[in-house]
Design an enzyme around this catalytic site. Structure first.
Site, PDB file in Angstrom:
ATOM      1  CG  HIS A 132      -1.899   0.987   1.407  1.00 21.19           C
ATOM      2  ND1 HIS A 132      -1.640   2.281   1.784  1.00 21.19           N
ATOM      3  CD2 HIS A 132      -3.245   0.912   1.223  1.00 21.19           C
ATOM      4  CE1 HIS A 132      -2.781   2.960   1.830  1.00 21.19           C
ATOM      5  NE2 HIS A 132      -3.765   2.151   1.498  1.00 21.19           N
ATOM      6  CD  GLN A 212      -7.068  -4.337   4.065  1.00 26.69           C
ATOM      7  OE1 GLN A 212      -8.001  -5.055   4.431  1.00 26.69           O
ATOM      8  NE2 GLN A 212      -7.241  -3.093   3.674  1.00 26.69           N
ATOM      9  CE  LYS A 235      -7.308  -0.070   6.302  1.00 26.00           C
ATOM     10  NZ  LYS A 235      -7.955   0.336   5.057  1.00 26.00           N
ATOM     11  CB  CYS A 373      -3.542   3.280  -1.612  1.00 28.11           C
ATOM     12  SG  CYS A 373      -4.674   4.607  -1.238  1.00 28.11           S
TER      13      CYS A 373
HETATM   14  C1  PLP Z   1      -2.435  -2.766   3.537  1.00 24.19           C
HETATM   15  C2  PLP Z   1      -2.722  -1.388   4.045  1.00 24.19           C
HETATM   16  N1  PLP Z   1      -1.743  -0.681   4.605  1.00 24.19           N
HETATM   17  C3  PLP Z   1      -1.951   0.551   5.105  1.00 24.19           C
HETATM   18  C4  PLP Z   1      -3.179   1.155   5.048  1.00 24.19           C
HETATM   19  C5  PLP Z   1      -3.349   2.539   5.589  1.00 24.19           C
HETATM   20  O1  PLP Z   1      -4.174   2.533   6.711  1.00 24.19           O
HETATM   21  P1  PLP Z   1      -4.688   3.881   7.357  1.00 24.19           P
HETATM   22  O2  PLP Z   1      -5.214   4.724   6.249  1.00 24.19           O
HETATM   23  O3  PLP Z   1      -5.741   3.444   8.318  1.00 24.19           O
HETATM   24  O4  PLP Z   1      -3.522   4.524   8.031  1.00 24.19           O
HETATM   25  C6  PLP Z   1      -4.238   0.453   4.469  1.00 24.19           C
HETATM   26  C7  PLP Z   1      -5.581   1.064   4.389  1.00 24.19           C
HETATM   27  O5  PLP Z   1      -6.116   1.399   3.386  1.00 24.19           O
HETATM   28  C8  PLP Z   1      -4.003  -0.845   3.953  1.00 24.19           C
HETATM   29  O6  PLP Z   1      -4.986  -1.540   3.373  1.00 24.19           O
END
Ligand code: PLP
Lengths: 415, 140
Positions: A132, A212, A235, A373
């Protein structure tokens, strides 16, 4: 607070769905919505909503400041929450649990503190092709500051990591390996224990992005053998704006502070400030107290479910979802990992993801469209815009069937 | 047809359609009205910022009229682009600038388009009006 779990009742999806006002009380939102965007954020059970509301209506106070009863009580809840997370992740000590805003802040915290101290010119950071952006950009920024470089573990056509490539990618210059536990685009569950083991044997620090993973799998940071582990509460059926950084105690203690301010200090004079020990050192300012207490409540709620029963239930829904998609002509699902969670990202020949998303929305189906993302990963699969359907504990077969029918109809309209 | 007449006609057409499927089919059908987009303009320079799917817009002024070419990679958006071209293409800069954005409401589009999508539509209209302003300035 102990590790002994209460005997879980048999997994009953109807009972569970009823605990989520946003799922069961469809009248509230005006029309029924089939929510297949849990990977973006999960709905919250009443137990969590009530706990947050109770905190604000009956208990509200700041933490770690003051002797009065409310403050002491808030502090106790706050520190109990830390213990709840410790137990949830099977960490050795509650001091290894840092409260952050979410996964993104957790990655940045490590990149700015541990990274600032330990990464230098010519050093290498090992990531994977399926990360991500939250687990890419902070490392890139570190590399720019330090003239370090990023190396990438490739993703195979089936959506799994090319584990055989890792050994040749590790060098004497490698300082940290940062890997996602579960891909938010492919659903692939990575063998992070093996990766962390390889890292440790080379004296390399390991960071796992669990954003995730925590809502689908049992996570034991000691068994995984990682140095850092991060996730977001929202999440995991908890509130937005809170997350966790787990860090091995010796590492956290060796790291300089991230942000300066109240609560992270030991003593302050205008000449010099000495800092509190970890984890307090990393928690400057008034934290998201209600959110943190809400997160602990979400974990308590989640732990009432037997994770094996949940996994079996989710696996069944996932295979129905995948079968539904594969039965439709012209649809290609990205990746086909054997070990996966309920995420399906796909493209349709001749129909743009954005159009599909619009027409699904018209039919009351919430999915995510775009790049999720993970632009480098989509580029690897040669696609730009995709549709992603993702399942939560509350998703059921009827949701998947409604999605399948609505998708067929959307594709017909776009022909 | 004046562009008010075009808007009135679009409104009549949309209101005569009983359900959402027909309205979308109608919007999609407007994509066919667009002239083929000249490939030489399919570059980042002509991308409209603020749209979720890619939209290209090229404009020039010919004998006092703003002539535009536009395209989108997504079909529904392309239909909306087709609608905008019916309203704005081959008009004087003054006519373009006199058209208030209220027509989005009048066409009932904001009801059917989520926040993201209506802001994409707003971005396209803004870009069209920016072209109109630029051409007016050139001729002032
Ligand atoms: C695999 C992964 N890493 C990081 C994130 C970032 O999480 P957050 O936006 O809650 O900081 C997400 C969320 O979309 C994700 O799916």
């Amino acid at each position: 607070m102990s590790d002994t779990q209460t005997i879980a009742p048999p997994f009953d999806i109807e009972v569970l769905r009823n605990e989520f006002p946003n799922i069961s009380d469809t009248a509230a939102s005006g029309r029924p919505i089939v929510y297949l965007d849990t990977a973006a954020t999960a709905h919250k059970p009443l137990q969590v909503i009530n706990r947050i509301s109770e905190f604000y209506s009956k208990q509200n106070s700041n933490v770690h400041r003051g002797v009065h009863t409310l403050s002491a009580q808030a502090t106790a809840y706050y520190e109990e929450s830390r213990k709840e997370v410790q137990s949830f992740l099977h960490a050795e000590s509650a001091d290894e649990i840092v409260f952050t805003k979410g996964t993104t802040e957790s990655v940045n915290l490590v990149a700015y503190t541990w990274g600032e101290r330990n990464v230098g010119a010519g050093d290498e950071i090992l990531l994977t092709e399926m990360e991500h952006h939250a687990n890419i950009v902070p490392w890139q920024m570190l590399c720019e500051r330090k003239s370090a470089t990023i190396k990438i573990i490739p993703v195979l056509d089936n959506g799994e990591l090319d584990m055989d490539a890792i050994d040749s990618l590790i060098s004497e210059k490698t300082k940290i390996v940062a890997v996602t536990h579960v891909s938010n685009t492919l659903g692939t569950i990575n063998d992070i224990a093996t990766i962390c083991d390889k890292a440790r044997r080379h004296g390399i620090v390991s960071f796992v992005d669990g954003a995730q993973a925590v809502m689908h799998l049992e996570v034991d940071v000691q068994k995984i053998g990682c140095d850092f582990y991060a996730f977001s509460a929202h999440k995991l059926y908890g509130p937005t704006g809170v997350g966790i950084l787990y860090g091995r105690k010796a590492l956290l203690e060796s790291m300089p502070p991230f942000m300066g301010g109240g609560a992270m200090i030991d003593t302050v004079t205008f000449q010099k400030t000495t800092y509190a020990n970890a984890p307090g050192r990393f928690e400057a300012g008034t934290p998201n107290i209600a959110g943190i207490i809400g997160m602990a409540e979400a974990i308590r709620w989640f732990r009432k479910i037997d994770v094996n029963q949940l996994a079996a239930y989710e696996a069944n829904c996932t295979s129905i979802l995948l079968d539904t998609l594969r039965s439709i002509d012209n649809i290609t699902v990205l990746g086909a990992a054997e070990h996966r969670i309920g995420i399906a990202t796909f493209v349709a020949d001749g129909a743009h993801a954005h159009d599909i998303g619009i027409l699904l929305d018209e039919q009351g189906i919430a999915v995510r469209t775009g790049h999720h993302c993970t632009m480098p990963l989509l580029q690897r699969f040669g696609v730009q815009q995709t549709v992603r359907a993702s399942l939560g504990a509350y998703s059921n077969q009827a949701d998947v069937e409604a999605f399948g029918n609505a998708l067929q109809k959307s594709l017909r309209m776009l022909q | 047809m004046s562009n008010q007449r075009v808007i009135d006609q679009l409104q009549l057409d949309l209101e005569s359609l009983p359900d959402w499927e027909d309205r979308y089919a109608y919007i999609i059908s407007l994509a066919d009205r667009l002239a083929p987009f000249p490939e030489k303009y399919r570059t980042d320079t002509f991308l409209v910022k603020g749209c979720q799917s890619r939209v290209w817009l090229h404009a020039e002024i010919n004998s006092g009229l703003v002539t535009m070419d536009a395209d989108s990679e997504a079909l529904i958006v392309k239909g909306l682009v087709g609608m905008l071209m019916m309203i704005f293409n081959n008009r004087t800069p003054e006519e373009i600038l006199q058209t208030t954005d209220g027509f989005i409401e009048v066409l009932g589009l904001s009801k059917h388009l989520s926040q993201n999508r209506s802001s994409g539509l707003a971005s396209m209209i803004k870009q069209i009006k920016l072209f109109a302003i630029a051409f007016m300035a050139q001729h002032a």
